[in-house]
Design a protein around this motif. Structure first.
Motif, PDB file in Angstrom:
ATOM      1  N   LYS A 167       0.850  -1.186   0.000  1.00  0.00           N
ATOM      2  CA  LYS A 167       0.000   0.000   0.000  1.00  0.00           C
ATOM      3  C   LYS A 167       0.888   1.239   0.000  1.00  0.00           C
ATOM      4  N   LEU A 168       0.543   2.187  -0.859  1.00  0.00           N
ATOM      5  CA  LEU A 168       1.278   3.434  -0.962  1.00  0.00           C
ATOM      6  C   LEU A 168       0.447   4.576  -0.392  1.00  0.00           C
ATOM      7  N   TYR A 169       1.049   5.347   0.510  1.00  0.00           N
ATOM      8  CA  TYR A 169       0.412   6.531   1.084  1.00  0.00           C
ATOM      9  C   TYR A 169       1.236   7.748   0.670  1.00  0.00           C
ATOM     10  N   LEU A 170       0.591   8.725   0.058  1.00  0.00           N
ATOM     11  CA  LEU A 170       1.274   9.921  -0.405  1.00  0.00           C
ATOM     12  C   LEU A 170       0.903  11.136   0.433  1.00  0.00           C
ATOM     13  N   ASN A 171       1.914  11.911   0.793  1.00  0.00           N
ATOM     14  CA  ASN A 171       1.720  13.195   1.466  1.00  0.00           C
ATOM     15  C   ASN A 171       0.856  13.102   2.721  1.00  0.00           C
ATOM     16  N   ASP A 172       1.142  12.040   3.508  1.00  0.00           N
ATOM     17  CA  ASP A 172       0.527  11.855   4.832  1.00  0.00           C
ATOM     18  C   ASP A 172      -0.992  11.712   4.783  1.00  0.00           C
ATOM     19  N   GLN A 173      -1.520  11.292   3.655  1.00  0.00           N
ATOM     20  CA  GLN A 173      -2.965  11.065   3.580  1.00  0.00           C
ATOM     21  C   GLN A 173      -3.354   9.859   4.433  1.00  0.00           C
ATOM     22  N   GLU A 174      -4.545   9.938   5.015  1.00  0.00           N
ATOM     23  CA  GLU A 174      -5.007   8.850   5.886  1.00  0.00           C
ATOM     24  C   GLU A 174      -5.287   7.587   5.101  1.00  0.00           C
ATOM     25  N   GLN A 175      -5.851   7.751   3.909  1.00  0.00           N
ATOM     26  CA  GLN A 175      -6.170   6.609   3.063  1.00  0.00           C
ATOM     27  C   GLN A 175      -5.068   6.387   2.031  1.00  0.00           C
ATOM     28  N   SER A 176      -4.859   5.138   1.665  1.00  0.00           N
ATOM     29  CA  SER A 176      -3.824   4.825   0.691  1.00  0.00           C
ATOM     30  C   SER A 176      -4.170   5.379  -0.685  1.00  0.00           C
ATOM     31  N   SER A 177      -3.143   5.793  -1.410  1.00  0.00           N
ATOM     32  CA  SER A 177      -3.316   6.304  -2.763  1.00  0.00           C
ATOM     33  C   SER A 177      -3.291   5.190  -3.797  1.00  0.00           C
ATOM     34  N   PHE A 178      -2.739   4.042  -3.421  1.00  0.00           N
ATOM     35  CA  PHE A 178      -2.517   2.966  -4.381  1.00  0.00           C
ATOM     36  C   PHE A 178      -2.361   1.662  -3.623  1.00  0.00           C
TER      37      PHE A 178
END
Length: 233
Positions: free
Chosen positions: A187-198
Motif C-alpha cells: 500500500k502506498l500513502y502519499l503526502n501523509d494522507q489517511e487513506q492509501s493512494s494505491f
C-alpha cells in the motif's frame, strides 16, 4: 614482471572502484548501482541527489522494455526486510537537457531487493503527468512493477490498469512516500494522507525479502531526504 604489475594494478583498481560504489547518508550506507549519487544542498537542506548513469547503463529508445525499469538505484547495505513500513520524501525534476523527451520525472522506491539485484519490486511516480489536462496520462502517475519479469509495459498490456493509478502530485515539490508491505500486498500513502493512494493486492516479485533502494530512471534529477524504516519484520 610487467604482467605481475598489471595484475596488482587491476586488483587495486577493483578495490578502489568497489569502495567508490557506496555513499553514506542519514546514518546509513548505500550501495550505488547504475546511478550517480551525491550529497547536495537543496533549499538549505542536505539531501541525496540521484541520477541514472547512462554510461554504465545506456538507454535505447527503440528497446524500452530492455533498458528501463532496471536496478538504477542506491540500495541500503546489509538490510533484509520482508514486511514492514518505510517512508521517504522525494522531489523530482527533469534533466536539462533531457536524454529522453518522454521523461516524466521517474522517481520511487524498490523493495525486497535481493543480494545480486536480480529480483525486486518497485513503486514509482511520474510527477510530470500528475496534473496533466489529459486524463489518460494522469492515470499513469503511479506505477508498480516487479523486476525482471513484470515491467511497466507488460503489466500495462496484460492488466488493464490494475498496476497504475492517478495521484495529485507534480514536479519540483517534496512528496512524502510511505509504503506498507504485508506478504503479497503493498500500500502506498502519499503526502501523509489517511487513506492509501494505491494498492497492489497481488505483487508479482520473486524475492520474499530483501533491501530497500531509492530509485530513479531516464531523464530524472531525483532528490531524497528523511528516509525512515518505521516497522520491519
Amino acid at each position: 614482471m610487467n604482467r605481475f604489475f598489471l595484475t596488482i594494478v587491476t586488483i587495486l583498481s577493483f578495490i578502489i572502484n568497489s569502495n567508490a560504489q557506496t555513499i553514506e547518508w542519514e546514518g546509513r550506507k548505500f550501495e550505488i548501482f547504475d546511478v550517480n549519487a551525491s550529497i547536495v544542498e537543496l533549499e538549505g537542506e542536505k539531501v541525496l541527489k540521484v541520477e541514472r548513469d547512462l554510461k554504465s547503463l545506456p538507454f535505447d529508445l527503440q528497446n524500452l522494455s530492455k533498458t528501463v525499469d532496471e536496478p538504477t538505484y542506491v540500495k541500503v547495505k546489509n538490510l533484509d526486510i520482508q514486511n514492514g513500513v518505510f517512508e521517504v520524501k522525494m522531489l523530482s525534476r527533469i534533466q536539462t537537457p533531457s536524454p529522453f523527451k518522454g521523461s516524466q520525472g521517474f522517481i520511487g522506491v524498490a523493495f525486497r531487493v535481493n543480494g545480486d539485484n536480480s529480483s525486486f519490486e518497485s513503486i514509482y511516480l511520474r510527477p510530470n503527468v500528475g496534473r496533466s489536462d489529459n486524463q489518460f496520462a494522469r492515470n499513469h502517475t503511479v506505477q508498480y512493477y516487479a523486476y525482471p519479469d513484470y515491467k511497466f509495459d507488460r503489466l500495462r498490456a496484460e492488466s488493464k490498469g490494475e498496476f497504475e493509478t492517478y495521484a495529485d502530485i507534480g514536479l519540483d515539490e517534496w512528496i512524502t512516500f510511505r509504503v506498507e508491505l504485508k506478504e503479497k500486498v503493498a500500500k502506498l500513502y502519499l503526502n501523509d494522507q489517511e487513506q492509501s493512494s494505491f494498492i497492489v493486492n497481488e505483487m508479482k516479485g520473486k524475492s520474499q525479502s530483501g533491501s530497500i533502494a531509492l530509485w530513479v530512471d531516464i531523464g530524472t534529477e531525483g532528490y531524497f531526504k528523511d528516509f525512515k524504516i518505521l516497522k520491519s519484520e
